[in-house]
Design an enzyme around this catalytic site. Structure first.
Site, short mmCIF file in Angstrom:
data_model
loop_
_atom_site.label_atom_id
_atom_site.label_comp_id
_atom_site.label_asym_id
_atom_site.label_seq_id
_atom_site.Cartn_x
_atom_site.Cartn_y
_atom_site.Cartn_z
N ASN A 1 36.24 22.93 -6.41
CA ASN A 1 36.68 21.58 -6.70
C ASN A 1 36.33 20.62 -5.58
O ASN A 1 36.49 20.94 -4.40
CB ASN A 1 38.19 21.56 -6.91
CG ASN A 1 38.61 22.22 -8.21
OD1 ASN A 1 37.82 22.89 -8.86
ND2 ASN A 1 39.87 22.05 -8.58
N GLU B 1 47.69 16.50 -4.78
CA GLU B 1 46.67 15.96 -5.66
C GLU B 1 47.32 15.38 -6.89
O GLU B 1 47.96 16.08 -7.67
CB GLU B 1 45.65 17.03 -6.07
CG GLU B 1 44.55 16.46 -6.96
CD GLU B 1 43.46 17.47 -7.28
OE1 GLU B 1 42.41 17.04 -7.77
OE2 GLU B 1 43.67 18.67 -7.05
N HIS C 1 39.93 25.81 -4.82
CA HIS C 1 40.51 24.46 -4.84
C HIS C 1 40.48 23.87 -3.44
O HIS C 1 40.46 24.59 -2.45
CB HIS C 1 41.95 24.50 -5.35
CG HIS C 1 42.05 24.55 -6.83
ND1 HIS C 1 42.83 23.68 -7.57
CD2 HIS C 1 41.45 25.34 -7.76
CE1 HIS C 1 42.72 23.94 -8.85
NE2 HIS C 1 41.88 24.97 -8.98
N HIS D 1 44.29 20.65 -0.53
CA HIS D 1 43.71 19.46 -1.12
C HIS D 1 43.57 18.36 -0.07
O HIS D 1 44.42 18.21 0.80
CB HIS D 1 44.59 18.94 -2.26
CG HIS D 1 44.63 19.84 -3.44
ND1 HIS D 1 45.80 20.31 -3.99
CD2 HIS D 1 43.64 20.38 -4.18
CE1 HIS D 1 45.52 21.09 -5.01
NE2 HIS D 1 44.22 21.15 -5.15
N ASP E 1 42.32 19.51 -14.80
CA ASP E 1 42.80 20.03 -13.53
C ASP E 1 44.31 20.25 -13.56
O ASP E 1 44.95 20.11 -14.60
CB ASP E 1 42.37 19.05 -12.43
CG ASP E 1 42.16 19.70 -11.08
OD1 ASP E 1 42.33 20.93 -10.98
OD2 ASP E 1 41.82 18.99 -10.13
N HIS E 2 44.88 20.51 -12.39
CA HIS E 2 46.29 20.88 -12.21
C HIS E 2 47.24 20.29 -13.25
O HIS E 2 47.36 19.08 -13.39
CB HIS E 2 46.77 20.42 -10.83
CG HIS E 2 46.11 21.13 -9.71
ND1 HIS E 2 46.59 22.29 -9.15
CD2 HIS E 2 44.98 20.83 -9.02
CE1 HIS E 2 45.80 22.67 -8.17
NE2 HIS E 2 44.80 21.82 -8.07
#
Length: 359
Positions: free
Chosen positions: A286, A180, A264, A226, A107-108
Protein backbone atom coordinates in the site's frame (compact mmCIF):
# COMPACT_ATOMS: atom_id res chain seq x y z
CA UNK A 1 10.43 -22.48 -17.82
CA UNK A 2 6.80 -22.12 -18.86
CA UNK A 3 5.67 -19.02 -20.73
CA UNK A 4 4.29 -16.27 -18.49
CA UNK A 5 0.54 -16.09 -17.99
CA UNK A 6 -1.20 -13.61 -20.26
CA UNK A 7 -4.39 -11.87 -19.16
CA UNK A 8 -6.82 -9.55 -20.86
CA UNK A 9 -6.08 -5.89 -20.03
CA UNK A 10 -8.55 -4.29 -17.65
CA UNK A 11 -9.93 -5.14 -14.21
CA UNK A 12 -8.94 -8.64 -13.08
CA UNK A 13 -11.10 -10.79 -10.81
CA UNK A 14 -11.51 -14.42 -9.80
CA UNK A 15 -9.05 -16.85 -11.37
CA UNK A 16 -7.27 -14.03 -13.22
CA UNK A 17 -6.69 -12.21 -9.93
CA UNK A 18 -5.23 -15.36 -8.39
CA UNK A 19 -3.05 -15.89 -11.47
CA UNK A 20 -1.73 -12.36 -11.07
CA UNK A 21 -0.85 -13.00 -7.42
CA UNK A 22 0.92 -16.24 -8.36
CA UNK A 23 2.92 -14.43 -11.04
CA UNK A 24 4.02 -11.81 -8.52
CA UNK A 25 5.12 -14.40 -5.97
CA UNK A 26 6.82 -16.66 -8.52
CA UNK A 27 8.52 -13.69 -10.15
CA UNK A 28 9.67 -12.10 -6.89
CA UNK A 29 7.88 -8.79 -7.35
CA UNK A 30 4.89 -6.95 -5.91
CA UNK A 31 2.36 -4.38 -7.08
CA UNK A 32 1.78 -0.93 -5.58
CA UNK A 33 -1.73 -0.51 -4.19
CA UNK A 34 -2.47 3.19 -4.54
CA UNK A 35 -5.19 4.98 -2.60
CA UNK A 36 -7.21 7.40 -4.70
CA UNK A 37 -9.87 10.01 -3.95
CA UNK A 38 -10.92 11.14 -7.43
CA UNK A 39 -10.51 10.73 -11.16
CA UNK A 40 -7.17 12.58 -11.19
CA UNK A 41 -5.67 9.98 -8.89
CA UNK A 42 -7.12 7.04 -10.80
CA UNK A 43 -5.94 8.42 -14.12
CA UNK A 44 -2.44 9.06 -12.76
CA UNK A 45 -2.22 5.48 -11.45
CA UNK A 46 -3.32 4.04 -14.79
CA UNK A 47 -0.90 6.32 -16.65
CA UNK A 48 2.00 5.31 -14.39
CA UNK A 49 1.21 1.60 -14.77
CA UNK A 50 1.08 1.88 -18.57
CA UNK A 51 4.30 3.90 -18.63
CA UNK A 52 6.09 1.27 -16.52
CA UNK A 53 4.44 -1.69 -18.30
CA UNK A 54 3.28 -2.96 -14.93
CA UNK A 55 -0.01 -4.12 -13.49
CA UNK A 56 -1.33 -2.16 -10.53
CA UNK A 57 -3.85 -2.05 -7.68
CA UNK A 58 -6.31 0.84 -7.33
CA UNK A 59 -7.94 1.12 -3.93
CA UNK A 60 -10.25 3.41 -1.98
CA UNK A 61 -10.50 4.00 1.73
CA UNK A 62 -13.89 4.81 3.20
CA UNK A 63 -13.02 8.51 3.29
CA UNK A 64 -11.68 8.43 -0.24
CA UNK A 65 -14.90 6.82 -1.44
CA UNK A 66 -16.99 9.43 0.36
CA UNK A 67 -14.93 12.24 -1.17
CA UNK A 68 -15.36 10.68 -4.61
CA UNK A 69 -19.15 10.93 -4.20
CA UNK A 70 -18.89 14.54 -3.04
CA UNK A 71 -18.70 15.96 0.47
CA UNK A 72 -22.04 17.66 -0.16
CA UNK A 73 -23.86 14.32 -0.08
CA UNK A 74 -25.57 14.25 3.30
CA UNK A 75 -25.92 10.50 3.82
CA UNK A 76 -22.34 9.55 4.73
CA UNK A 77 -22.86 5.79 4.40
CA UNK A 78 -24.47 6.11 0.99
CA UNK A 79 -21.69 8.46 -0.08
CA UNK A 80 -19.10 5.86 0.92
CA UNK A 81 -20.93 3.11 -0.94
CA UNK A 82 -21.82 5.05 -4.08
CA UNK A 83 -18.45 6.81 -4.24
CA UNK A 84 -16.69 3.45 -4.28
CA UNK A 85 -19.12 2.07 -6.88
CA UNK A 86 -18.68 5.16 -9.07
CA UNK A 87 -14.89 4.91 -8.87
CA UNK A 88 -15.06 1.22 -9.76
CA UNK A 89 -17.15 2.00 -12.83
CA UNK A 90 -14.61 4.65 -13.88
CA UNK A 91 -11.78 2.12 -13.64
CA UNK A 92 -13.75 -0.56 -15.52
CA UNK A 93 -14.42 1.91 -18.32
CA UNK A 94 -10.80 3.05 -18.77
CA UNK A 95 -8.43 0.34 -17.52
CA UNK A 96 -8.49 -1.78 -20.68
CA UNK A 97 -7.59 1.28 -22.77
CA UNK A 98 -4.40 1.75 -20.75
CA UNK A 99 -3.35 -1.79 -21.64
CA UNK A 100 -2.58 -3.10 -18.14
CA UNK A 101 -4.23 -5.38 -15.60
CA UNK A 102 -5.83 -3.58 -12.67
CA UNK A 103 -6.93 -4.94 -9.31
CA UNK A 104 -9.85 -2.98 -7.79
CA UNK A 105 -9.82 -3.01 -4.00
CA UNK A 106 -11.21 -1.18 -0.97
CA UNK A 107 -9.06 -0.46 2.05
CA UNK A 108 -9.40 -0.68 5.85
CA UNK A 109 -12.93 -1.27 7.10
CA UNK A 110 -13.19 -1.67 10.86
CA UNK A 111 -16.20 -2.97 12.80
CA UNK A 112 -18.11 0.28 12.38
CA UNK A 113 -17.61 0.17 8.60
CA UNK A 114 -18.95 -3.33 8.02
CA UNK A 115 -22.20 -1.77 6.64
CA UNK A 116 -20.04 0.02 4.03
CA UNK A 117 -18.55 -3.28 2.91
CA UNK A 118 -21.94 -5.00 2.84
CA UNK A 119 -23.40 -2.11 0.84
CA UNK A 120 -20.65 -2.45 -1.77
CA UNK A 121 -21.17 -6.20 -1.89
CA UNK A 122 -24.87 -5.61 -2.59
CA UNK A 123 -23.96 -3.49 -5.62
CA UNK A 124 -21.39 -6.09 -6.60
CA UNK A 125 -23.98 -8.87 -6.50
CA UNK A 126 -26.27 -6.85 -8.79
CA UNK A 127 -23.36 -6.16 -11.15
CA UNK A 128 -22.56 -9.90 -11.17
CA UNK A 129 -26.17 -10.77 -12.07
CA UNK A 130 -26.02 -8.36 -15.02
CA UNK A 131 -22.51 -9.06 -16.32
CA UNK A 132 -21.33 -12.36 -14.85
CA UNK A 133 -18.35 -10.55 -13.31
CA UNK A 134 -17.84 -8.87 -9.92
CA UNK A 135 -17.54 -5.11 -9.64
CA UNK A 136 -14.46 -5.23 -7.40
CA UNK A 137 -11.59 -7.68 -7.23
CA UNK A 138 -11.55 -7.67 -3.42
CA UNK A 139 -12.58 -5.86 -0.26
CA UNK A 140 -10.79 -5.53 3.07
CA UNK A 141 -12.04 -6.11 6.60
CA UNK A 142 -9.71 -4.76 9.26
CA UNK A 143 -11.00 -6.18 12.53
CA UNK A 144 -7.55 -6.34 14.10
CA UNK A 145 -8.69 -4.26 17.08
CA UNK A 146 -11.32 -6.87 17.92
CA UNK A 147 -10.79 -10.33 19.41
CA UNK A 148 -9.30 -12.92 17.08
CA UNK A 149 -12.48 -14.99 17.40
CA UNK A 150 -14.68 -12.12 16.21
CA UNK A 151 -12.20 -11.10 13.54
CA UNK A 152 -12.13 -14.53 11.91
CA UNK A 153 -15.82 -15.34 12.34
CA UNK A 154 -16.87 -12.06 10.73
CA UNK A 155 -14.32 -12.45 7.96
CA UNK A 156 -15.71 -15.94 7.31
CA UNK A 157 -19.25 -14.54 7.12
CA UNK A 158 -18.27 -11.86 4.58
CA UNK A 159 -16.10 -14.24 2.56
CA UNK A 160 -19.10 -16.54 2.10
CA UNK A 161 -20.77 -13.68 0.19
CA UNK A 162 -17.67 -12.79 -1.82
CA UNK A 163 -16.57 -16.26 -2.90
CA UNK A 164 -19.58 -16.98 -5.19
CA UNK A 165 -18.83 -13.71 -7.01
CA UNK A 166 -15.20 -14.66 -7.64
CA UNK A 167 -13.98 -12.03 -5.18
CA UNK A 168 -11.23 -12.15 -2.57
CA UNK A 169 -11.12 -10.80 0.99
CA UNK A 170 -8.16 -9.07 2.58
CA UNK A 171 -7.93 -9.46 6.35
CA UNK A 172 -5.66 -7.91 8.95
CA UNK A 173 -3.97 -9.79 11.78
CA UNK A 174 -2.06 -7.73 14.27
CA UNK A 175 -2.31 -3.95 14.20
CA UNK A 176 -0.67 -1.64 11.68
CA UNK A 177 0.53 1.41 13.61
CA UNK A 178 -0.34 4.99 12.79
CA UNK A 179 -3.64 6.33 11.49
CA UNK A 180 -5.39 6.10 8.14
CA UNK A 181 -8.70 7.78 7.40
CA UNK A 182 -9.85 7.75 11.01
CA UNK A 183 -8.74 4.19 11.73
CA UNK A 184 -5.92 3.80 14.26
CA UNK A 185 -3.90 6.49 16.03
CA UNK A 186 -0.98 8.72 15.06
CA UNK A 187 0.44 8.13 18.55
CA UNK A 188 3.01 5.44 17.83
CA UNK A 189 3.64 4.81 21.52
CA UNK A 190 0.00 3.79 21.90
CA UNK A 191 0.56 1.01 19.37
CA UNK A 192 4.09 0.05 20.44
CA UNK A 193 3.28 -3.42 21.66
CA UNK A 194 3.13 -7.05 20.61
CA UNK A 195 0.11 -6.39 18.38
CA UNK A 196 2.43 -4.65 15.91
CA UNK A 197 3.95 -8.06 15.24
CA UNK A 198 1.52 -10.75 14.07
CA UNK A 199 1.98 -14.20 15.56
CA UNK A 200 2.44 -16.97 12.93
CA UNK A 201 0.06 -19.19 14.92
CA UNK A 202 -2.74 -16.65 14.35
CA UNK A 203 -2.00 -16.66 10.62
CA UNK A 204 -2.20 -20.46 10.62
CA UNK A 205 -5.59 -20.35 12.34
CA UNK A 206 -6.85 -17.83 9.79
CA UNK A 207 -5.69 -20.08 6.95
CA UNK A 208 -7.42 -23.10 8.44
CA UNK A 209 -10.72 -21.27 8.96
CA UNK A 210 -10.89 -19.18 5.77
CA UNK A 211 -9.18 -21.14 2.99
CA UNK A 212 -11.99 -23.76 2.80
CA UNK A 213 -14.44 -20.89 2.10
CA UNK A 214 -12.64 -18.90 -0.57
CA UNK A 215 -9.60 -16.86 -1.52
CA UNK A 216 -8.16 -14.37 0.96
CA UNK A 217 -5.02 -12.35 1.54
CA UNK A 218 -3.40 -11.39 4.83
CA UNK A 219 -2.14 -8.02 5.97
CA UNK A 220 0.12 -9.44 8.68
CA UNK A 221 1.76 -6.78 10.82
CA UNK A 222 5.53 -6.84 11.10
CA UNK A 223 6.06 -3.43 12.66
CA UNK A 224 4.68 -1.47 9.71
CA UNK A 225 3.05 1.91 10.26
CA UNK A 226 0.75 4.12 8.21
CA UNK A 227 2.20 7.49 7.24
CA UNK A 228 5.79 8.71 7.31
CA UNK A 229 7.70 9.05 10.57
CA UNK A 230 11.19 10.03 11.63
CA UNK A 231 13.91 7.39 11.06
CA UNK A 232 14.19 4.94 13.94
CA UNK A 233 10.53 5.14 14.99
CA UNK A 234 9.50 2.21 12.82
CA UNK A 235 11.23 -1.16 13.18
CA UNK A 236 10.20 -3.55 10.45
CA UNK A 237 10.69 -7.30 10.93
CA UNK A 238 9.83 -8.99 7.61
CA UNK A 239 11.09 -12.32 8.95
CA UNK A 240 7.70 -12.64 10.68
CA UNK A 241 6.18 -13.06 7.23
CA UNK A 242 8.63 -15.83 6.42
CA UNK A 243 7.80 -17.62 9.66
CA UNK A 244 4.08 -17.46 8.86
CA UNK A 245 4.62 -18.88 5.38
CA UNK A 246 6.77 -21.70 6.75
CA UNK A 247 4.27 -22.67 9.44
CA UNK A 248 1.33 -22.86 7.03
CA UNK A 249 3.41 -24.72 4.47
CA UNK A 250 4.56 -27.28 7.07
CA UNK A 251 0.98 -27.99 8.17
CA UNK A 252 -0.91 -27.75 4.88
CA UNK A 253 1.55 -27.70 1.98
CA UNK A 254 1.05 -25.26 -0.86
CA UNK A 255 4.71 -24.69 -1.57
CA UNK A 256 7.03 -22.14 0.01
CA UNK A 257 4.49 -19.29 -0.24
CA UNK A 258 0.99 -20.62 0.46
CA UNK A 259 -0.17 -17.22 1.74
CA UNK A 260 -0.98 -14.12 -0.29
CA UNK A 261 0.60 -11.42 1.88
CA UNK A 262 0.06 -7.67 1.96
CA UNK A 263 2.37 -4.86 3.15
CA UNK A 264 0.48 -1.95 4.73
CA UNK A 265 2.15 1.38 5.45
CA UNK A 266 4.59 1.20 2.54
CA UNK A 267 5.21 4.96 2.30
CA UNK A 268 8.66 5.90 3.57
CA UNK A 269 9.74 2.30 4.22
CA UNK A 270 13.36 1.22 3.82
CA UNK A 271 13.99 -0.24 0.36
CA UNK A 272 15.91 -3.18 1.88
CA UNK A 273 12.93 -4.10 4.06
CA UNK A 274 10.58 -3.77 1.11
CA UNK A 275 12.73 -6.23 -0.86
CA UNK A 276 12.80 -8.68 2.07
CA UNK A 277 9.02 -8.54 2.47
CA UNK A 278 8.51 -9.18 -1.25
CA UNK A 279 10.88 -12.14 -1.00
CA UNK A 280 8.62 -13.65 1.65
CA UNK A 281 5.57 -13.54 -0.61
CA UNK A 282 4.18 -10.01 -0.34
CA UNK A 283 2.38 -9.30 -3.62
CA UNK A 284 0.81 -5.95 -2.67
CA UNK A 285 2.27 -2.88 -0.96
CA UNK A 286 0.00 0.00 0.00
CA UNK A 287 1.14 3.51 -0.84
CA UNK A 288 -0.88 6.61 0.01
CA UNK A 289 1.05 9.22 2.00
CA UNK A 290 3.89 9.47 -0.53
CA UNK A 291 1.59 9.81 -3.54
CA UNK A 292 -0.53 12.41 -1.74
CA UNK A 293 2.60 14.46 -1.09
CA UNK A 294 3.86 14.05 -4.66
CA UNK A 295 0.52 15.32 -5.98
CA UNK A 296 0.41 18.25 -3.56
CA UNK A 297 4.07 19.21 -3.90
CA UNK A 298 3.81 19.53 -7.67
CA UNK A 299 0.76 21.77 -7.45
CA UNK A 300 2.16 23.76 -4.53
CA UNK A 301 5.35 24.56 -6.39
CA UNK A 302 3.38 25.83 -9.37
CA UNK A 303 1.16 28.01 -7.18
CA UNK A 304 4.17 29.58 -5.45
CA UNK A 305 5.81 30.29 -8.81
CA UNK A 306 2.62 31.81 -10.24
CA UNK A 307 1.09 33.44 -7.18
CA UNK A 308 -0.56 36.25 -9.15
CA UNK A 309 -2.64 33.75 -11.14
CA UNK A 310 -4.23 32.47 -7.95
CA UNK A 311 -5.08 35.98 -6.74
CA UNK A 312 -6.08 37.80 -9.91
CA UNK A 313 -7.74 37.02 -13.23
CA UNK A 314 -5.72 39.82 -14.84
CA UNK A 315 -2.05 40.29 -13.93
CA UNK A 316 -1.90 43.62 -12.06
CA UNK A 317 1.64 44.20 -13.31
CA UNK A 318 1.30 43.40 -17.02
CA UNK A 319 -2.44 43.56 -17.57
CA UNK A 320 -2.38 40.15 -19.26
CA UNK A 321 -5.09 37.51 -18.62
CA UNK A 322 -3.94 34.69 -16.35
CA UNK A 323 -6.56 32.10 -17.29
CA UNK A 324 -4.04 29.67 -18.80
CA UNK A 325 -2.34 29.45 -15.41
CA UNK A 326 -5.33 29.12 -13.08
CA UNK A 327 -7.25 26.78 -15.40
CA UNK A 328 -7.65 23.63 -13.21
CA UNK A 329 -6.49 21.46 -16.10
CA UNK A 330 -3.08 23.13 -15.87
CA UNK A 331 -2.32 22.54 -12.20
CA UNK A 332 -4.26 19.32 -11.73
CA UNK A 333 -2.25 17.84 -14.59
CA UNK A 334 0.95 18.83 -12.76
CA UNK A 335 -0.35 16.96 -9.71
CA UNK A 336 -0.98 13.88 -11.82
CA UNK A 337 2.52 14.07 -13.27
CA UNK A 338 4.02 14.34 -9.78
CA UNK A 339 2.10 11.26 -8.74
CA UNK A 340 3.31 9.39 -11.82
CA UNK A 341 6.93 10.22 -10.99
CA UNK A 342 6.53 8.87 -7.44
CA UNK A 343 4.94 5.71 -8.78
CA UNK A 344 7.87 5.25 -11.19
CA UNK A 345 9.94 4.82 -8.03
CA UNK A 346 7.42 2.44 -6.45
CA UNK A 347 7.29 0.16 -9.49
CA UNK A 348 11.08 0.02 -9.50
CA UNK A 349 11.34 -0.65 -5.74
CA UNK A 350 8.84 -3.50 -6.00
CA UNK A 351 10.44 -5.02 -9.09
CA UNK A 352 7.17 -4.74 -11.05
CA UNK A 353 8.30 -2.56 -13.96
CA UNK A 354 8.09 -4.34 -17.31
CA UNK A 355 6.22 -7.35 -15.89
CA UNK A 356 2.61 -6.68 -16.84
CA UNK A 357 0.63 -9.82 -17.65
CA UNK A 358 -1.60 -7.90 -20.04
CA UNK A 359 -1.53 -9.62 -23.41
Amino acid sequence: MSAPTRLKPGVVTGEDYRALIAACQDGGYALPAVNVVGTNGINAVLEAAAKNRSDVIVQLSNGGARFYAGEGMKDALQARILGAVSAAQHVHLLAEQYGVCVVLHTDHANKGLIPWVEGMIGHGEEHFRRTGRPLFSSHMLDLSEESLDFNLSECARILKRLAPLGMSLEIELGVTGGEEDGIGSEDLDAANNAHLYTQPEDVLRAYEELSPIGHFSVAASFGNVHGVYAPGNVKLRPEILGASQSLVSERHGGGAKPLALVFHGGSGSEKEKIAQAVGFGVFKMNIDTDTQFAFAESIGGFVLENEAAFRHQIDPQSGKPLKKLYDPRKWLRLGEQGMVRRLDEAFADLGAAGKSLAG
